[in-house]
Design a protein around this motif. Structure first.
Motif, PDB file in Angstrom:
ATOM      1  N   MET A   1       0.833  -1.208   0.000  1.00  0.00           N
ATOM      2  CA  MET A   1       0.000   0.000   0.000  1.00  0.00           C
ATOM      3  C   MET A   1       0.867   1.258   0.000  1.00  0.00           C
ATOM      4  SD  MET A   1      -3.228   0.170  -0.248  1.00  0.00           S
ATOM      5  CE  MET A   1      -4.540   1.373  -0.140  1.00  0.00           C
ATOM      6  N   THR A   2       1.973   1.198   0.758  1.00  0.00           N
ATOM      7  CA  THR A   2       2.894   2.334   0.779  1.00  0.00           C
ATOM      8  C   THR A   2       3.489   2.563  -0.601  1.00  0.00           C
ATOM      9  OG1 THR A   2       3.436   1.889   3.088  1.00  0.00           O
ATOM     10  CG2 THR A   2       4.942   3.302   1.860  1.00  0.00           C
ATOM     11  N   PHE A   3       3.879   1.438  -1.260  1.00  0.00           N
ATOM     12  CA  PHE A   3       4.431   1.554  -2.615  1.00  0.00           C
ATOM     13  C   PHE A   3       3.400   2.144  -3.556  1.00  0.00           C
ATOM     14  CE2 PHE A   3       5.187  -0.117  -6.872  1.00  0.00           C
ATOM     15  CZ  PHE A   3       6.500   0.285  -7.079  1.00  0.00           C
ATOM     16  N   GLN A   4       2.130   1.755  -3.390  1.00  0.00           N
ATOM     17  CA  GLN A   4       1.057   2.270  -4.231  1.00  0.00           C
ATOM     18  C   GLN A   4       0.976   3.793  -4.122  1.00  0.00           C
ATOM     19  OE1 GLN A   4      -0.907   0.569  -6.244  1.00  0.00           O
ATOM     20  NE2 GLN A   4      -2.545   2.032  -6.711  1.00  0.00           N
ATOM     21  N   LYS A   5       1.085   4.304  -2.897  1.00  0.00           N
ATOM     22  CA  LYS A   5       1.024   5.749  -2.686  1.00  0.00           C
ATOM     23  C   LYS A   5       2.239   6.443  -3.305  1.00  0.00           C
ATOM     24  CE  LYS A   5      -1.705   5.607   1.574  1.00  0.00           C
ATOM     25  NZ  LYS A   5      -1.731   5.927   3.023  1.00  0.00           N
ATOM     26  N   LEU A   6       3.413   5.852  -3.109  1.00  0.00           N
ATOM     27  CA  LEU A   6       4.630   6.431  -3.677  1.00  0.00           C
ATOM     28  C   LEU A   6       4.587   6.423  -5.201  1.00  0.00           C
ATOM     29  CD1 LEU A   6       7.334   4.820  -1.356  1.00  0.00           C
ATOM     30  CD2 LEU A   6       6.655   7.227  -1.400  1.00  0.00           C
ATOM     31  N   ARG A   7       4.079   5.330  -5.741  1.00  0.00           N
ATOM     32  CA  ARG A   7       4.077   5.144  -7.195  1.00  0.00           C
ATOM     33  C   ARG A   7       3.095   6.064  -7.910  1.00  0.00           C
ATOM     34  NH1 ARG A   7       4.684   4.582 -11.775  1.00  0.00           N
ATOM     35  NH2 ARG A   7       5.797   2.992 -12.944  1.00  0.00           N
ATOM     36  N   THR A   8       2.012   6.426  -7.242  1.00  0.00           N
ATOM     37  CA  THR A   8       0.984   7.265  -7.861  1.00  0.00           C
ATOM     38  C   THR A   8       1.163   8.746  -7.533  1.00  0.00           C
ATOM     39  OG1 THR A   8      -0.459   6.770  -5.972  1.00  0.00           O
ATOM     40  CG2 THR A   8      -0.733   5.419  -7.952  1.00  0.00           C
ATOM     41  N   ASN A   9       2.142   9.078  -6.714  1.00  0.00           N
ATOM     42  CA  ASN A   9       2.404  10.473  -6.388  1.00  0.00           C
ATOM     43  C   ASN A   9       3.003  11.182  -7.597  1.00  0.00           C
ATOM     44  OD1 ASN A   9       4.408  12.704  -5.344  1.00  0.00           O
ATOM     45  ND2 ASN A   9       2.897  12.411  -3.722  1.00  0.00           N
ATOM     46  N   ARG A  10       2.420  12.308  -7.977  1.00  0.00           N
ATOM     47  CA  ARG A  10       2.853  13.017  -9.192  1.00  0.00           C
ATOM     48  C   ARG A  10       4.270  13.563  -9.081  1.00  0.00           C
ATOM     49  NH1 ARG A  10      -0.780  14.336 -13.093  1.00  0.00           N
ATOM     50  NH2 ARG A  10      -2.929  13.715 -12.724  1.00  0.00           N
ATOM     51  N   TRP A  11       4.633  14.010  -7.872  1.00  0.00           N
ATOM     52  CA  TRP A  11       5.976  14.563  -7.706  1.00  0.00           C
ATOM     53  C   TRP A  11       7.034  13.465  -7.783  1.00  0.00           C
ATOM     54  CZ3 TRP A  11       6.787  19.286  -8.746  1.00  0.00           C
ATOM     55  CH2 TRP A  11       5.831  20.268  -8.463  1.00  0.00           C
ATOM     56  N   ASN A  12       6.731  12.294  -7.233  1.00  0.00           N
ATOM     57  CA  ASN A  12       7.649  11.160  -7.370  1.00  0.00           C
ATOM     58  C   ASN A  12       7.800  10.771  -8.829  1.00  0.00           C
ATOM     59  OD1 ASN A  12       7.960  11.058  -4.606  1.00  0.00           O
ATOM     60  ND2 ASN A  12       6.436   9.450  -4.303  1.00  0.00           N
ATOM     61  N   HIS A  13       6.690  10.816  -9.548  1.00  0.00           N
ATOM     62  CA  HIS A  13       6.703  10.501 -10.982  1.00  0.00           C
ATOM     63  C   HIS A  13       7.616  11.477 -11.723  1.00  0.00           C
ATOM     64  CE1 HIS A  13       5.030   8.386 -14.390  1.00  0.00           C
ATOM     65  NE2 HIS A  13       4.756   9.522 -14.983  1.00  0.00           N
ATOM     66  N   TRP A  14       7.513  12.754 -11.372  1.00  0.00           N
ATOM     67  CA  TRP A  14       8.339  13.789 -11.999  1.00  0.00           C
ATOM     68  C   TRP A  14       9.815  13.554 -11.690  1.00  0.00           C
ATOM     69  CZ3 TRP A  14      11.754  17.467 -10.186  1.00  0.00           C
ATOM     70  CH2 TRP A  14      12.088  18.498 -11.067  1.00  0.00           C
ATOM     71  N   ILE A  15      10.120  13.228 -10.436  1.00  0.00           N
ATOM     72  CA  ILE A  15      11.503  12.991 -10.026  1.00  0.00           C
ATOM     73  C   ILE A  15      12.098  11.809 -10.787  1.00  0.00           C
ATOM     74  CG2 ILE A  15      12.975  12.213  -8.116  1.00  0.00           C
ATOM     75  CD1 ILE A  15      11.119  13.837  -6.246  1.00  0.00           C
ATOM     76  N   ILE A  16      11.346  10.710 -10.900  1.00  0.00           N
ATOM     77  CA  ILE A  16      11.842   9.522 -11.597  1.00  0.00           C
ATOM     78  C   ILE A  16      12.114   9.820 -13.062  1.00  0.00           C
ATOM     79  CG2 ILE A  16      11.156   7.243 -12.440  1.00  0.00           C
ATOM     80  CD1 ILE A  16      12.081   7.216  -9.555  1.00  0.00           C
ATOM     81  N   ILE A  17      11.224  10.567 -13.691  1.00  0.00           N
ATOM     82  CA  ILE A  17      11.411  10.929 -15.101  1.00  0.00           C
ATOM     83  C   ILE A  17      12.728  11.677 -15.290  1.00  0.00           C
ATOM     84  CG2 ILE A  17      10.577  12.512 -16.901  1.00  0.00           C
ATOM     85  CD1 ILE A  17       7.726  11.656 -16.122  1.00  0.00           C
ATOM     86  N   HIS A  18      13.021  12.613 -14.411  1.00  0.00           N
ATOM     87  CA  HIS A  18      14.242  13.407 -14.567  1.00  0.00           C
ATOM     88  C   HIS A  18      15.489  12.661 -14.091  1.00  0.00           C
ATOM     89  CE1 HIS A  18      11.257  16.551 -15.251  1.00  0.00           C
ATOM     90  NE2 HIS A  18      12.223  17.227 -15.837  1.00  0.00           N
ATOM     91  N   VAL A  19      15.333  11.725 -13.173  1.00  0.00           N
ATOM     92  CA  VAL A  19      16.461  10.859 -12.818  1.00  0.00           C
ATOM     93  C   VAL A  19      16.847  10.005 -14.026  1.00  0.00           C
ATOM     94  CG1 VAL A  19      17.157   8.865 -11.431  1.00  0.00           C
ATOM     95  CG2 VAL A  19      16.032  10.799 -10.346  1.00  0.00           C
TER      96      VAL A  19
END
Length: 212
Positions: A1-19
């Motif tokens: 469930m924690t991973f689900q929240k991290l994975r769907t967070n827009r800011w995390n998504h943005w960070i991963i894209i730029h990493v």
């Protein structure tokens, strides 16, 4: 469930894209140098590090092959759509580089390669659900579905790839022309970053407005 929240967070998504962009670019300068058949360093062969790189350079085609693999891994990460394949290739290549920098006692370089290892492992964890079936062979399981990066990020990756590879090209370039080309490419990278992130901001603002 924690991973689900991290994975769907827009800011995390943005960070991963730029990493992915940053990690992908990391291999372009050294990869192009090897692919062009040039030496990667001018360290004297009297040292273990210089001797090692000179031996690698003298392998000929293998040296070029390493460069091709590095560039391929970088491009795959830049595409976003095939980022998992790029991360797997990057891990295979970087693992060797990381161990080399530690075993040959590179001054400070092992810190950089260690941080790159952390970044690549983070990218793999981010997409672990795509790898889960491999580790759950012959067992039924529910695979979660997450949205792929927007087309905007894929287009930005194409522009970044073209510009950053142009900036990383080895070999002699006419001084005046080289400066202007470099400035144009840097400007293109900067504008791409601004435009893509502005579009993301506008899209997010519109989405929040519709929710209200």
């Amino acid at each position: 469930m924690t991973f689900q929240k991290l994975r769907t967070n827009r800011w995390n998504h943005w960070i991963i894209i730029h990493v992915r962009y940053l990690v992908g670019f990391a291999f372009f300068p050294s990869g192009l140098t090897k692919l062009a058949g040039n030496r990667f360093t001018s360290i004297s062969t009297d040292t273990p590090i210089g001797y090692f790189f000179e031996a690698m350079y003298r392998t000929g085609f293998y040296w070029n092959f390493l460069g091709l693999c590095q560039i391929t891994a970088g491009i795959l990460l830049m595409t976003q759509r095939y980022a998992l394949l790029g991360a797997l290739m990057f891990l295979a290549i970087l693992s060797n580089i990381w161990i080399i920098t530690i075993s040959l006692s590179f001054t400070g370089t092992w810190v950089i390669t260690s941080l790159m290892m952390v970044a690549v492992i983070t990218l793999l964890v981010w997409d672990y659900y795509k790898l889960a079936p491999i580790f759950s062979y012959n067992r039924s399981m529910t695979i979660p579905s997450y949205p792929d990066p927007d087309r905007m990020w894929i287009n930005a990756g194409i522009i970044y790839t073209a510009c950053l590879m142009g900036l990383s090209l080895p070999g002699p370039v006419h001084k005046d022309w080289g400066q202007w080309i470099s400035r144009i490419l840097v400007l293109a990278v900067f504008l791409t970053f601004l435009v893509s992130n502005y579009k993301m901001y506008k899209k997010r603002s519109l989405l929040l407005k519709n929710q209200v």
